[in-house]
Write an enzyme that holds these catalytic residues in place. Structure first.
Site, PDB file in Angstrom:
ATOM      1  N   SER A 161      37.010  33.874  47.177  1.00  0.00           N
ATOM      2  CA  SER A 161      38.339  33.509  47.271  1.00  0.00           C
ATOM      3  C   SER A 161      39.098  34.209  48.515  1.00  0.00           C
ATOM      4  O   SER A 161      39.005  35.167  48.966  1.00  0.00           O
ATOM      5  CB  SER A 161      39.040  34.312  46.060  1.00  0.00           C
ATOM      6  OG  SER A 161      38.776  33.634  44.820  1.00  0.00           O
ATOM      7  N   ASP A 216      48.786  29.167  46.281  1.00  0.00           N
ATOM      8  CA  ASP A 216      47.720  30.356  46.246  1.00  0.00           C
ATOM      9  C   ASP A 216      47.204  30.680  47.649  1.00  0.00           C
ATOM     10  O   ASP A 216      46.150  31.061  47.723  1.00  0.00           O
ATOM     11  CB  ASP A 216      46.571  29.787  45.208  1.00  0.00           C
ATOM     12  CG  ASP A 216      45.716  31.068  44.954  1.00  0.00           C
ATOM     13  OD1 ASP A 216      46.317  32.183  44.856  1.00  0.00           O
ATOM     14  OD2 ASP A 216      44.565  30.784  44.752  1.00  0.00           O
ATOM     15  N   HIS A 264      46.195  35.198  44.699  1.00  0.00           N
ATOM     16  CA  HIS A 264      45.537  35.727  43.742  1.00  0.00           C
ATOM     17  C   HIS A 264      44.384  36.938  43.951  1.00  0.00           C
ATOM     18  O   HIS A 264      44.269  37.830  43.101  1.00  0.00           O
ATOM     19  CB  HIS A 264      44.641  34.752  42.445  1.00  0.00           C
ATOM     20  CG  HIS A 264      43.492  34.239  43.189  1.00  0.00           C
ATOM     21  ND1 HIS A 264      43.306  32.905  43.548  1.00  0.00           N
ATOM     22  CD2 HIS A 264      42.386  34.909  42.985  1.00  0.00           C
ATOM     23  CE1 HIS A 264      41.922  32.900  43.935  1.00  0.00           C
ATOM     24  NE2 HIS A 264      41.410  33.790  43.566  1.00  0.00           N
TER      25      HIS A 264
END
Length: 438
Positions: free
Chosen positions: A202, A129, A99
């Site tokens: 992230s 992911d 992402h």
């Protein structure tokens, strides 16, 4: 309190009561105490191990077409920012989240020494992911990767990244839980930690107390404000290294199948099955001629362990199958009529079929569907599948496909076997939702 999953975007306090004197006389015995001790400075510290990893934690910037009126400038602009970890310095291999790079046209990587490099996207895997970038740069550092299978709840954990526009930031917590799943639409077998993780973290590494990579931070569970509430999740290195290996070899991840259509055990299903447990994966159906049928699994069986790992729900089983090469034999423990059974389940190559049919349920483009009193109800959605990408959710009741009502599993199967996009109308909590299924 409303809870929501937020993609990586407080602080933990370690209270220590030391009953015995610490050994601090010399560097030789400094590590004999309850905590690493720097006798020269007179402080407890984990810096020695962690400092070796920090130069390998990078900032990843994704550039793409910005939204809004065009100014005539076609150059890509920053649209997302996250973190990454160099795991192969010689080849310039960086792992981050999918992402973080999704939708990007160009990628740059900032190092801790101030250098910046353009990066090439090697491959992505939405189901976990994860994404792999590559840079050409001399003098890189790399993080040592260790198996997440050795982790224990209560181990110290350190999150590193670039949160909220700050420079490289290190936070500390503990491993709060293992094998977490059922919180999204991806292949999930997360490490849970209370190390502070926020937007920008992230793709950054989760480290053990020796500075070794045990996971990649990917999301947090928030009470609604979008901030850190001390519940963060990381993809474990066990999954990470399999996915990275596949992406480096072929640019994609090819997964196998077993033909078992699974749903998660909950209190309601447990009562229906007359069980005294609420954790496990229920075999909703078995595709004819599949490895699951050959292994002797039947509708109503409850898988409780796979590869000697306890099963929390269907996500645990899907995560194990999702990182198993076709041809792998998986040891399975299950309950049937209150008795424990054991079998070996073969992971077969996934056929290019959008629909797998059982006698009482089907998997259609990644959505497990069964016929209930209310209609054709979705009971499970495979992580990374077309159904997950389209936003189909467990509990949805499918009413029509491309404007034609569907009232049976066979009719739904025929409608979704055809290639191309399909427009679904589903009932979700009394509301009609339109979904385009790729």
């Amino acid at each position: 309190m409303r809870r929501s999953m937020i993609r990586a975007g407080g602080a933990s306090v370690l209270a220590l009561a030391l009953a015995a004197p610490l050994l601090i006389a010399s560097p030789a015995n400094a590590q004999s105490g309850p905590l690493p001790y720097d006798a020269e400075r007179g402080v407890f510290t984990f810096a020695t191990g962690l400092e070796q990893a920090l130069p390998a934690v990078v900032q990843v910037t994704t550039l793409g077409q910005s939204e809004g009126p065009s100014s005539g400038d076609n150059e890509p602009r920053p649209v997302a920012s996250g973190s990454g970890a160099i795991i192969d310095a010689a080849e310039g291999i960086i792992v981050t989240n999918n992402h973080v790079v999704e939708g990007g046209r160009k990628f740059t990587v900032d190092l801790t020494d101030g250098r910046i490099f353009d990066a090439v996207l090697v491959g992505t895997d939405k189901a976990t992911d994860l994404a792999v970038l590559k840079i050409e740069a001399p003098g890189l550092s790399q993080i040592e990767v260790v198996s997440s299978d050795s982790l224990r709840t209560g181990d110290l954990a350190f999150a590193v990244g670039y949160p909220l526009g700050l420079d490289q930031t290190l936070t500390m917590g503990v491993i709060s839980g293992l094998g977490r799943s059922g919180m999204g639409d991806r292949i999930e077998d997360y490490i849970q930690t209370d190390a502070a993780v926020n937007s920008g973290n992230s793709g950054g590494p989760l480290l053990d107390s020796r500075g070794r990579l045990i996971g990649i931070n990917t999301s947090i569970l928030s009470g609604g404000g979008g901030g850190n509430d001390g519940i963060a999740f990381a993809v474990p290195s066990r999954i990470l290294m399999y996915v990275v290996g596949q992406l480096r070899a072929t640019g994609e991840v090819k997964r196998g199948t077993t033909g078992a259509i699974l749903g998660s055990l909950n209190a309601e299903r447990s009562r229906d099955l007359g069980l005294g447990i609420v954790r496990g994966a229920v075999v909703e159906d078995v595709a004819p001629g599949s490895p699951a049928e050959a292994a002797g699994l039947r509708r109503g069986d409850v898988v409780t362990r796979i590869q000697n790992r306890p099963v929390s729900n269907a996500g645990t089983v899907q995560a194990t199958i999702g990182i198993a090469e076709p041809g792998t034999q998986l040891d399975v423990v299950y309950l049937r009529d209150g008795r424990e059974g054991r079998t070996t389940l073969l992971v077969a190559p996934r056929a290019d079929r959008p629909v797998i049919s059982g006698s009482e349920a089907i998997i259609a483009r990644g959505a497990g569907v069964r016929d209930v009193a209310d209609g054709l109800q979705v009971f499970a959605v495979e992580g990374g599948s077309p159904a997950a990408a389209a936003g189909l959710q467990a509990g949805d009741v499918i009413r029509s496909v491309d404007g034609s009502n569907v009232s049976s599993l066979s009719a739904l199967g025929r409608a979704l076997e055809r290639s191309g996009e399909r427009r679904l109308s589903v009932d979700r909590g009394g509301d009609t939702i339109r979904i385009t299924l790729p």
